[in-house]
Design a protein around this motif. Structure first.
Motif, PDB file in Angstrom:
ATOM      1  N   MET A   1       8.115  -7.369   8.106  1.00 48.70           N
ATOM      2  CA  MET A   1       8.125  -8.408   7.080  1.00 48.70           C
ATOM      3  C   MET A   1       8.204  -7.849   5.672  1.00 48.70           C
ATOM      4  SD  MET A   1       8.368 -11.358   8.311  1.00 48.70           S
ATOM      5  CE  MET A   1       7.890 -12.383   6.928  1.00 48.70           C
ATOM      6  N   ASP A   2       8.640  -6.629   5.528  1.00 52.63           N
ATOM      7  CA  ASP A   2       8.861  -6.053   4.205  1.00 52.63           C
ATOM      8  C   ASP A   2       7.576  -6.000   3.366  1.00 52.63           C
ATOM      9  OD1 ASP A   2      10.923  -6.587   1.285  1.00 52.63           O
ATOM     10  OD2 ASP A   2      10.759  -4.790   2.545  1.00 52.63           O
ATOM     11  N   HIS A   3       6.446  -5.798   4.026  1.00 53.57           N
ATOM     12  CA  HIS A   3       5.167  -5.730   3.310  1.00 53.57           C
ATOM     13  C   HIS A   3       5.008  -4.398   2.604  1.00 53.57           C
ATOM     14  CE1 HIS A   3       3.009  -8.969   5.941  1.00 53.57           C
ATOM     15  NE2 HIS A   3       3.913  -9.483   5.132  1.00 53.57           N
ATOM     16  N   GLU A   4       4.454  -4.462   1.390  1.00 53.87           N
ATOM     17  CA  GLU A   4       4.229  -3.243   0.636  1.00 53.87           C
ATOM     18  C   GLU A   4       2.988  -2.495   1.122  1.00 53.87           C
ATOM     19  OE1 GLU A   4       6.915  -5.709  -1.681  1.00 53.87           O
ATOM     20  OE2 GLU A   4       5.009  -6.179  -0.736  1.00 53.87           O
ATOM     21  N   ASN A   5       1.932  -3.229   1.441  1.00 55.49           N
ATOM     22  CA  ASN A   5       0.638  -2.611   1.754  1.00 55.49           C
ATOM     23  C   ASN A   5       0.457  -2.414   3.248  1.00 55.49           C
ATOM     24  OD1 ASN A   5       0.064  -2.994  -1.005  1.00 55.49           O
ATOM     25  ND2 ASN A   5      -0.818  -5.006  -0.591  1.00 55.49           N
ATOM     26  N   MET A   6       0.021  -1.240   3.622  1.00 57.44           N
ATOM     27  CA  MET A   6      -0.269  -0.961   5.022  1.00 57.44           C
ATOM     28  C   MET A   6      -1.576  -0.191   5.132  1.00 57.44           C
ATOM     29  SD  MET A   6       3.484  -0.281   6.713  1.00 57.44           S
ATOM     30  CE  MET A   6       2.903  -0.603   8.385  1.00 57.44           C
ATOM     31  N   PHE A   7      -2.277  -0.402   6.244  1.00 56.26           N
ATOM     32  CA  PHE A   7      -3.635   0.118   6.416  1.00 56.26           C
ATOM     33  C   PHE A   7      -3.822   0.656   7.833  1.00 56.26           C
ATOM     34  CE2 PHE A   7      -5.246  -2.119   2.638  1.00 56.26           C
ATOM     35  CZ  PHE A   7      -4.316  -3.129   2.501  1.00 56.26           C
ATOM     36  N   TRP A   8      -4.661   1.648   7.936  1.00 63.70           N
ATOM     37  CA  TRP A   8      -5.150   2.111   9.231  1.00 63.70           C
ATOM     38  C   TRP A   8      -6.666   1.990   9.250  1.00 63.70           C
ATOM     39  CZ3 TRP A   8      -2.995   2.778  13.753  1.00 63.70           C
ATOM     40  CH2 TRP A   8      -1.628   3.099  13.835  1.00 63.70           C
ATOM     41  N   TYR A   9      -7.165   1.273  10.277  1.00 65.97           N
ATOM     42  CA  TYR A   9      -8.592   1.145  10.521  1.00 65.97           C
ATOM     43  C   TYR A   9      -8.908   1.712  11.901  1.00 65.97           C
ATOM     44  CZ  TYR A   9      -9.198  -2.350   6.739  1.00 65.97           C
ATOM     45  OH  TYR A   9      -9.258  -3.002   5.529  1.00 65.97           O
ATOM     46  N   ARG A  10     -10.159   2.126  12.074  1.00 71.50           N
ATOM     47  CA  ARG A  10     -10.634   2.360  13.432  1.00 71.50           C
ATOM     48  C   ARG A  10     -11.750   1.375  13.719  1.00 71.50           C
ATOM     49  NH1 ARG A  10     -13.343   8.122  14.669  1.00 71.50           N
ATOM     50  NH2 ARG A  10     -14.332   6.917  16.336  1.00 71.50           N
ATOM     51  N   GLN A  11     -11.781   0.946  14.973  1.00 73.14           N
ATOM     52  CA  GLN A  11     -12.696  -0.110  15.380  1.00 73.14           C
ATOM     53  C   GLN A  11     -13.600   0.441  16.463  1.00 73.14           C
ATOM     54  OE1 GLN A  11     -10.841  -3.377  17.504  1.00 73.14           O
ATOM     55  NE2 GLN A  11     -12.308  -4.860  16.697  1.00 73.14           N
ATOM     56  N   ASP A  12     -14.892   0.470  16.197  1.00 72.13           N
ATOM     57  CA  ASP A  12     -15.872   0.999  17.145  1.00 72.13           C
ATOM     58  C   ASP A  12     -16.996   0.010  17.341  1.00 72.13           C
ATOM     59  OD1 ASP A  12     -15.031   3.737  15.313  1.00 72.13           O
ATOM     60  OD2 ASP A  12     -14.876   3.875  17.494  1.00 72.13           O
TER      61      ASP A  12
ATOM     62  N   TYR B   1      -7.633   2.108  17.332  1.00 73.81           N
ATOM     63  CA  TYR B   1      -7.050   2.224  15.999  1.00 73.81           C
ATOM     64  C   TYR B   1      -6.195   0.992  15.725  1.00 73.81           C
ATOM     65  CZ  TYR B   1      -8.739   6.969  15.914  1.00 73.81           C
ATOM     66  OH  TYR B   1      -9.572   8.067  15.928  1.00 73.81           O
ATOM     67  N   LEU B   2      -6.451   0.373  14.585  1.00 72.56           N
ATOM     68  CA  LEU B   2      -5.746  -0.839  14.197  1.00 72.56           C
ATOM     69  C   LEU B   2      -4.931  -0.601  12.935  1.00 72.56           C
ATOM     70  CD1 LEU B   2      -8.485  -3.595  14.662  1.00 72.56           C
ATOM     71  CD2 LEU B   2      -6.734  -2.865  16.275  1.00 72.56           C
ATOM     72  N   CYS B   3      -3.681  -0.994  12.996  1.00 75.07           N
ATOM     73  CA  CYS B   3      -2.807  -0.958  11.837  1.00 75.07           C
ATOM     74  C   CYS B   3      -2.698  -2.370  11.284  1.00 75.07           C
ATOM     75  CB  CYS B   3      -1.429  -0.451  12.247  1.00 75.07           C
ATOM     76  SG  CYS B   3      -0.197  -0.440  10.929  1.00 75.07           S
ATOM     77  N   ALA B   4      -2.570  -2.493   9.976  1.00 72.10           N
ATOM     78  CA  ALA B   4      -2.434  -3.805   9.355  1.00 72.10           C
ATOM     79  C   ALA B   4      -1.500  -3.720   8.163  1.00 72.10           C
ATOM     80  CB  ALA B   4      -3.802  -4.341   8.919  1.00 72.10           C
TER      81      ALA B   4
ATOM     82  N   GLY C   1      -6.581 -11.814   0.943  1.00 76.22           N
ATOM     83  CA  GLY C   1      -7.449 -11.326   2.013  1.00 76.22           C
ATOM     84  C   GLY C   1      -6.859 -11.415   3.396  1.00 76.22           C
ATOM     85  N   GLU C   2      -5.606 -11.820   3.517  1.00 76.05           N
ATOM     86  CA  GLU C   2      -5.048 -11.950   4.853  1.00 76.05           C
ATOM     87  C   GLU C   2      -4.265 -10.713   5.220  1.00 76.05           C
ATOM     88  OE1 GLU C   2      -2.763 -15.434   5.748  1.00 76.05           O
ATOM     89  OE2 GLU C   2      -2.916 -15.011   7.902  1.00 76.05           O
ATOM     90  N   LEU C   3      -4.862  -9.935   6.116  1.00 78.41           N
ATOM     91  CA  LEU C   3      -4.182  -8.790   6.699  1.00 78.41           C
ATOM     92  C   LEU C   3      -3.584  -9.208   8.028  1.00 78.41           C
ATOM     93  CD1 LEU C   3      -5.811  -7.260   4.532  1.00 78.41           C
ATOM     94  CD2 LEU C   3      -6.228  -5.482   6.242  1.00 78.41           C
ATOM     95  N   PHE C   4      -2.407  -8.671   8.328  1.00 74.36           N
ATOM     96  CA  PHE C   4      -1.758  -8.929   9.605  1.00 74.36           C
ATOM     97  C   PHE C   4      -1.909  -7.674  10.453  1.00 74.36           C
ATOM     98  CE2 PHE C   4       0.104 -12.953   8.516  1.00 74.36           C
ATOM     99  CZ  PHE C   4       0.201 -12.897   7.138  1.00 74.36           C
ATOM    100  N   PHE C   5      -2.575  -7.826  11.576  1.00 72.16           N
ATOM    101  CA  PHE C   5      -2.941  -6.680  12.401  1.00 72.16           C
ATOM    102  C   PHE C   5      -1.997  -6.483  13.577  1.00 72.16           C
ATOM    103  CE2 PHE C   5      -6.928  -4.974  10.880  1.00 72.16           C
ATOM    104  CZ  PHE C   5      -7.397  -5.971  10.045  1.00 72.16           C
TER     105      PHE C   5
END
Lengths: 108, 115
Positions: free
Chosen positions: B27-38, B89-92, B102-106
């Motif tokens: 979707m041509d998003h500028e912002n990307m994130f990596w989270y880990r979920q434990d 590991y979750l990418c968003a 505040g809406e991240l797409f995971f």
């Protein structure tokens, strides 16, 4: 540091019972707060944001600045509400800090 | 619909191996994130990126690096995997310029086991 606290790891209720998932925040300014939900085998997704003052799937959440809380509530729980719920606060530029999560289990 | 795709749903690696986790958004998003979920720790931010070739450390960057050579792709790299990096590991992603919605797409997540 900005922090979001969810004191309960697990909340177990019966179908039709009221639900309140607790969230407290520590932030000196005006927080932007959100609830995310993850159903079994599904992606994490936004449930609601405090600024919208909306009700989604029967859930509401009110920001209480005096108690620094943003509890998620639903008057009558349904089995399909069983999921993992995360409270989150935004820092800057969409960077979110999440709480540790609460698993809601609704039994028939 | 926004689609964030993580190439590997399940990986099993050995201690010391180099691991690549790939994430692509359409979707041509500028912002990307990596989270880990434990369990019991929630989601913790590892790295994020606001633009191509740009990266910022999150709360737990130690033992990880990232690469953003193209706008749609954000890779998480474990240079030498260790057992304490066993996690989900979750990418968003999210677009810029829309205010702090505040809406991240995971993505669906990548479950990594390090033996």
């Amino acid at each position: 540091a900005q922090r979001v606290t969810q004191p309960e790891k697990l909340l177990s209720v019966f179908k039709g019972a009221p639900v309140e998932l607790k969230c407290n925040y520590s932030y000196s300014g005006s927080p932007e707060l959100f609830w995310y939900v993850q159903y079994s085998r599904q992606r994490l997704q936004l449930l609601l944001r405090h600024i919208s003052r909306e009700s989604i799937k029967g859930f509401t959440a009110d920001l209480n600045k005096g108690e620094t809380s943003f509890h998620l509530k639903k008057p009558f729980a349904q089995e399909e509400d069983s999921a993992m719920y995360y409270c989150a606060s935004i820092l800057i530029f969409q960077k979110l800090v999440f709480g540790t999560g609460t698993r809601l289990l609704v039994s028939p | 619909d926004v689609k964030v795709t993580q190439s590997s749903r399940y990986l099993v690696k050995r201690t010391g191996e180099k691991v690549f986790l790939e994430c692509v958004q359409d979707m041509d998003h500028e912002n990307m994130f990596w989270y880990r979920q434990d369990p019991g720790l929630g989601l913790r931010l590892i790295y994020f990126s606001y633009d191509v070739k740009m990266k910022e450390k999150g709360d737990i960057p130690e033992g990880y690096s990232v690469s953003r050579e193209k706008k749609e792709r954000f890779s998480l790299i474990l240079e030498s995997a260790s057992t304490n990096q066993t996690s989900m590991y979750l990418c968003a992603s999210t677009p810029a310029g829309t205010g702090d919605t505040g809406e991240l797409f995971f993505g669906e997540g990548s479950r990594l086991t390090v033996l």
